[in-house]
Design an enzyme around this catalytic site. Structure first.
Site, short mmCIF file in Angstrom:
data_model
loop_
_atom_site.label_atom_id
_atom_site.label_comp_id
_atom_site.label_asym_id
_atom_site.label_seq_id
_atom_site.Cartn_x
_atom_site.Cartn_y
_atom_site.Cartn_z
N ASP A 180 11.82 -4.80 24.43
CA ASP A 180 11.11 -4.21 23.30
C ASP A 180 12.07 -3.67 22.25
OD1 ASP A 180 12.12 -2.03 24.67
OD2 ASP A 180 10.19 -1.16 25.18
N ASN A 198 4.26 8.75 29.96
CA ASN A 198 2.81 8.51 29.88
C ASN A 198 2.42 7.21 30.60
OD1 ASN A 198 3.76 6.55 28.15
ND2 ASN A 198 2.35 7.01 26.47
N HIS A 227 3.81 4.21 30.19
CA HIS A 227 4.02 2.93 29.50
C HIS A 227 5.20 2.16 30.10
CE1 HIS A 227 6.84 4.78 26.19
NE2 HIS A 227 7.54 4.32 27.20
N GLU A 283 1.32 0.81 25.83
CA GLU A 283 0.82 2.18 25.96
C GLU A 283 -0.48 2.19 26.76
OE1 GLU A 283 2.76 4.48 25.18
OE2 GLU A 283 3.37 4.58 23.09
#
Ligand code: GLP
Length: 262
Positions: free
Chosen positions: A81, A150, A152, A157
Site C-alpha cells: 500500500d 482498528n 485494518h 479499513e
C-alpha cells in the site's frame, strides 16, 4: 536459530498461530521462513506491508543475505500500500521505507519492484496496473502483512468488502492519526491506495505479524470474534494457508483455551 523455541499457540484448520518471546524472535522467525521460501523458489513473488512491524524482518533478511547465501536478484517485490499524495522520496512513505530497509541494500533489480505510484493523476489506473502485474506474475507466493489498531490490513479499513482487488480507500480517523508516526512533521493523510483482500485470499501463503501490547486487543478480536468485514483482519481465518506470528505482548489478551469462533 530461534533464541526461544516458538510456542505453538493453536492450529485450527489451515491457520497456525505462533507466539514468540519478543519482537526480535518474531522477526527472526519471519525472516527465516521468508529466506526458506526464496531458497525454494528464487523468483518468489513477495508482497510486504511497510511499517514498524516488518522493519526488523526486512533488515534481518538483508543481514542474512551473505551468511546464508540468499540470492534475492530474482524475487518479485510488491508493496502492499501507499499513502495517496505522498511522494516516494518523502521519508515516511511506504516506498522510501522499502528502499531504505530492503530494496537498495539488496540491489533488487528495478524491473522486479512493483510499488503503487500514489502521486499518479489516475489512481484507478494504478490499481488496474497492479492487478495486471500480479496476474502476469502468476499470483503472490507470500503476502506479509501487519495489523492496524482498528484491525485494518494495508488500507482495508473496517467494512471494506473482502472481494476487492486494488483500490483507493478513505482513511479512518485513527489511521490518519496513527500514521503520523512515520513522518517528520504533521502530514495530511486522507486516502490510501492498497491491494485488496481478494489478493490476500488468493495469495498462496499469508503471514500476519503483530507485536506489542498496543495490538493485543485487536489481535484477540481478529482471532476470536466472529469473522466479519467489521474486523478486517479476521479475514486471515478465511485464508487456506495462514501463519499468524505474535510476540508475547501482542498475544497477551489471548488465552490458550479460547477457541476461535467462526
Ligand atoms: C499502516 C499500514 C499497514 C500496516 C499497519 C500497521 O497504516 N497501512 O500496512 O501494516 O498500519 O503498522 P505498524 O506495523 O507500524 O504498526
Amino acid at each position: 536459530m530461534l533464541s526461544l523455541k516458538a510456542l505453538i499457540f493453536s492450529k485450527k484448520d489451515n491457520m497456525t498461530v505462533e507466539v514468540l518471546k519478543d519482537y526480535h524472535s518474531l522477526s527472526e522467525r519471519a525472516a527465516g521462513l521468508l529466506i526458506e521460501q526464496i531458497k525454494k523458489k528464487k523468483d518468489s513473488v513477495l508482497c510486504f506491508a511497510s511499517g514498524d512491524t516488518p522493519r526488523l524482518t526486512l533488515q534481518m533478511m538483508v543481514e542474512k543475505a551473505k551468511a546464508e547465501a540468499v540470492n534475492y536478484s530474482e524475487i518479485q517485490f510488491i508493496g502492499l500500500d501507499e499513502w495517496v499524495g505522498i511522494s516516494p522520496e518523502t521519508s515516511g512513505s511506504c516506498s522510501s521505507f522499502f528502499y531504505e530497509t530492503f530494496l537498495s541494500p539488496l540491489q533488487v533489480p528495478k524491473e522486479n519492484i512493483h510499488l503503487f505510484d500514489a502521486m499518479a493523476a489516475d489512481l484507478q489506473g494504478e490499481c488496474f496496473k497492479m492487478d495486471r502485474i500480479i496476474g502476469e506474475l502468476g499470483g503472490i507466493d507470500v503476502m506479509v502483512v501487519g495489523i492496524g489498531v482498528n484491525g485494518h490490513i494495508g488500507f482495508n479499513e473496517p467494512n471494506t468488502p473482502w472481494n476487492l482487488q486494488s483500490h483507493v480507500a478513505q482513511l479512518h480517523e485513527i489511521t490518519r492519526t496513527v500514521g503520523q508516526k512515520y513522518f517528520e512533521g504533521s502530514t495530511d493523510l486522507t486516502e490510501g491506495i492498497t491491494l485488496g483482500f481478494q489478493h490476500l485470499l488468493d495469495a498462496r501463503n499469508l503471514l500476519l505479524m503483530a507485536s506489542g501490547t498496543g495490538k493485543s486487543g485487536i489481535v484477540k478480536a481478529a482471532l476470536t470474534e466472529p469473522c466479519s468485514e467489521k474486523i478486517p483482519a479476521s479475514v486471515v481465518r478465511r485464508h487456506v494457508q495462514s501463519l499468524i506470528l505474535l510476540d508475547a505482548h501482542a498475544a497477551s489478551s489471548l488465552s490458550p483455551q479460547a477457541p476461535a469462533v467462526e
